[in-house]
Design an enzyme around this catalytic site. Sequence first.
Site, PDB file in Angstrom:
ATOM      1  NE  ARG A 101      -7.979 -44.861  -7.260  1.00  0.00           N
ATOM      2  CZ  ARG A 101      -8.139 -44.040  -8.285  1.00  0.00           C
ATOM      3  NH1 ARG A 101      -7.390 -44.157  -9.361  1.00  0.00           N
ATOM      4  NH2 ARG A 101      -9.026 -43.071  -8.241  1.00  0.00           N
ATOM      5  CG  HIS A 157     -13.560 -43.095 -10.690  1.00  0.00           C
ATOM      6  ND1 HIS A 157     -12.266 -43.544 -10.503  1.00  0.00           N
ATOM      7  CD2 HIS A 157     -13.604 -42.666 -11.975  1.00  0.00           C
ATOM      8  CE1 HIS A 157     -11.578 -43.407 -11.618  1.00  0.00           C
ATOM      9  NE2 HIS A 157     -12.368 -42.882 -12.545  1.00  0.00           N
ATOM     10  CD  GLU A 192      -8.577 -38.350 -13.348  1.00  0.00           C
ATOM     11  OE1 GLU A 192      -9.428 -38.109 -14.218  1.00  0.00           O
ATOM     12  OE2 GLU A 192      -7.550 -38.991 -13.577  1.00  0.00           O
ATOM     13  CG  ASN A 233      -5.343 -40.455 -11.084  1.00  0.00           C
ATOM     14  OD1 ASN A 233      -4.783 -41.123 -10.222  1.00  0.00           O
ATOM     15  ND2 ASN A 233      -6.661 -40.358 -11.166  1.00  0.00           N
ATOM     16  CE1 TYR A 249      -4.345 -42.810 -17.913  1.00  0.00           C
ATOM     17  CE2 TYR A 249      -4.995 -41.101 -16.370  1.00  0.00           C
ATOM     18  CZ  TYR A 249      -5.050 -42.408 -16.809  1.00  0.00           C
ATOM     19  OH  TYR A 249      -5.809 -43.327 -16.121  1.00  0.00           O
ATOM     20  CD  GLU A 267      -7.146 -43.142 -12.837  1.00  0.00           C
ATOM     21  OE1 GLU A 267      -7.101 -42.695 -14.004  1.00  0.00           O
ATOM     22  OE2 GLU A 267      -8.136 -43.025 -12.098  1.00  0.00           O
TER      23      GLU A 267
HETATM   24  C1  PNW Z   1      -9.017 -40.720 -15.949  1.00  0.00           C
HETATM   25  N1  PNW Z   1      -9.330 -36.232 -20.572  1.00  0.00           N
HETATM   26  O1  PNW Z   1      -9.856 -39.760 -16.485  1.00  0.00           O
HETATM   27  C2  PNW Z   1     -10.020 -41.456 -15.122  1.00  0.00           C
HETATM   28  O2  PNW Z   1      -9.767 -41.442 -13.755  1.00  0.00           O
HETATM   29  C3  PNW Z   1     -10.359 -42.806 -15.636  1.00  0.00           C
HETATM   30  O3  PNW Z   1     -11.675 -43.091 -15.241  1.00  0.00           O
HETATM   31  C4  PNW Z   1     -10.176 -42.849 -17.141  1.00  0.00           C
HETATM   32  O4  PNW Z   1     -10.648 -44.040 -17.691  1.00  0.00           O
HETATM   33  C5  PNW Z   1      -8.704 -42.633 -17.414  1.00  0.00           C
HETATM   34  O5  PNW Z   1      -8.292 -41.394 -16.901  1.00  0.00           O
HETATM   35  C6  PNW Z   1      -8.324 -42.686 -18.879  1.00  0.00           C
HETATM   36  O6  PNW Z   1      -8.927 -41.657 -19.589  1.00  0.00           O
HETATM   37  C7  PNW Z   1      -9.651 -38.936 -17.488  1.00  0.00           C
HETATM   38  O7  PNW Z   1     -10.319 -36.049 -21.294  1.00  0.00           O
HETATM   39  C8  PNW Z   1     -10.763 -38.551 -18.196  1.00  0.00           C
HETATM   40  O8  PNW Z   1      -8.263 -35.623 -20.760  1.00  0.00           O
HETATM   41  C9  PNW Z   1     -10.652 -37.670 -19.210  1.00  0.00           C
HETATM   42  C10 PNW Z   1      -9.417 -37.147 -19.520  1.00  0.00           C
HETATM   43  C11 PNW Z   1      -8.279 -37.514 -18.805  1.00  0.00           C
HETATM   44  C12 PNW Z   1      -8.406 -38.424 -17.792  1.00  0.00           C
END
Ligand code: PNW
Length: 493
Positions: free
Chosen positions: A99, A144, A189, A331, A333, A400
Site C-alpha cells: 500500500r 495521504h 485518516e 488503521n 494503533y 495500518e
Molecule cells: C497514521 N496521532 O497517522 C498515518 O496514516 C501514518 O502516516 C503515520 O505515520 C502513522 O499513523 C503513525 O503515526 C497518525 O497523533 C498520525 O495520534 C497521528 C496520530 C495517529 C496516527
Amino acid sequence: MASAASTGSTPVYAPAACNWNLESAFFPGQFAWGASTAAYQIEGGWDADGKGPNVWDTFTHQGGDRVFKNQTGDVACGSYTLWEEDLKCIKQLGLTHYRFSLSWSRLLPDGTTGFINQKGVDYYNKVIDSLLANDVTPVVTLYHFDLPQHLEDQGGWKSDSTVEAFDAYAQFCFQTFGDRVKLWITINEPYVVAVLGYEEGTMAPGVTEPGTGAYLAAHKMIKAHAAAWHSYDRLFRKQQGGLVSIALNSDWAEPFEPNSLADQEAAKRHIAFCLDWFATPIFVDGDYPAIMKSKISAMCKKQGLTSSRLPEFTQEEKKTIKGTADFFSLNYYTTRKIKHQDNAHSQPSVSADMEAEQVTDPSWPVATGSSWLAVVPWGLRQLLKYIKDTYNHPVIYITENGFSQSDPAPLDDTQRWEYFRLTLQEILKAIYIDGVHLKGYFVWSLLDNFEWSCGYSSRFGLFHVDYENSALPRVPYRSAIEYAKVIANNRLI
Ligand code: PNW
C-alpha cells in the site's frame, strides 16, 4: 500439514471450543500480507521533475518548531529515485500486497487537471508495473495528508472547490492507473487531517480553529470521498472491476471504571467521535452518529450559539454518501481508557464536545518512538468485533498497524516483534473465534520514514533507513525477517 483454513479462498471458521491450537493456525487462504507507506513520508524529490508544492512542503519549510528539529520530507527515504531499493525490500518480505499513496501535486502540480505532470505519471506507472511484475498487488491511497498547496490557498478542506478538485483527481487516477490498480483508498485518516490539521494545527496545513475547523473539514472530506466513489461506480467499475474505500483510524476505548455508566457512555463517545464520525455516514445512513449530533448541539446551546457547529447533510447528500465503501479499511494503533468529563464551561473543541477524558493504563507498554502509542494488541480484536457488529459484517482490511522505535533504533528489535506476534494472535482470534471477515493485514511501515511532527526521530519501519548515508541504505530489522517467515508460512511460528 495445511489446515482447512489455509486452502481455498473462503476461510473456514473453526469452532472456538474444538481441540485446535489457535496460535499455530493458518491464516485464511488468499490473506493479504502487506506493508504501507505514504508519498510525503518516503518519496523526497519535493520539487523534482515538475512536482507542485503541497501543504506539508509549506508546513515544514515554514519552520517554527512544529516538527522535530524542523526536519522536512524534502529528501526522506528518497523513494522517488530509489524505488528499486523499496522493491527489493518488498520482495525480501514476500509481501502479497503493497500500500502506497500517490502524491497529488506530483501528478497535478496545482491540484487540478488543468495541467498533468507526465513525469509523475511515469513514476507511478513504474511502481505499479514493477509490483505487478513481481506478483505484488498494489493498494493505492489517493490522498495521504499532502493536499496540493494551491488548493489549500483556496480554502483547502474547508472549501467545496477542494471537493470538486478531489473528484476530478480521483477520476484522473482511476482513468490512468485503474487498468492495473484494483484496490483504492480515497482518503487516509480523515479524522487526523480534520482534528490535527484544521483544529489543533499540529499537522499541515496548521489551521487552528477549535470547535469548527475539524467539523467543516471532515464534512467536505466525506463529500469528496462519496463523490469519488460514485465516479468510480459510474465510470470505471464495470470495466475495471476494482474496489474503493476510505482508511479510518480508531483507538479502541474501554471505560476507566468498568461499572460506571458515565464512563461506559464516555468510551462509546470516544469511538463515536473518531471512527463512527466517518463510518456511520459512509456505511450506515449518510448521516453523523446521533450521539455526536446531540452532544455537539447541546454544547452549542450552552455556549449561546443559535445553530450547531456540526454541519448538516441535506437529504440528497445523505443518499449520496450512504453505502460508499466496498470494504472497511482500518488503521489501528492503540487503546485508551476513558473517563467521563464534564466540559460545560470549556472552550469549544472536538475533544470538549466529546466530554471524555483519555487515560493511558500505566501497566501497558508504550512504543519507544511514540509517547501516544500504548501497546494493546487485544484492543484490536475488540475494535474488529465492534466493526463487525456495528457495520453489518463488512470485509475488513487492517491497512495500518505498527510500533515505533526511537532513534537510534536497534536492528535486533525483539521486543517490537513480540508486539507484532501478539497482534497477529489477536487477529487469529478475531477471524476464527469472532468470525470477523478480515482479509488482510498491512504493517505500518515498510521503511523508517518522516513521521510527521516527530520527523525522523520515530522509526516505524520494517527496514531501517540510514539518513546519514546519502545512499539511504535500507537494512531489515529482525521484525522484517520474522514477518517474512510468517508470510511464507501463512502462520505464526
Ligand atoms: C497514521 N496521532 O497517522 C498515518 O496514516 C501514518 O502516516 C503515520 O505515520 C502513522 O499513523 C503513525 O503515526 C497518525 O497523533 C498520525 O495520534 C497521528 C496520530 C495517529 C496516527
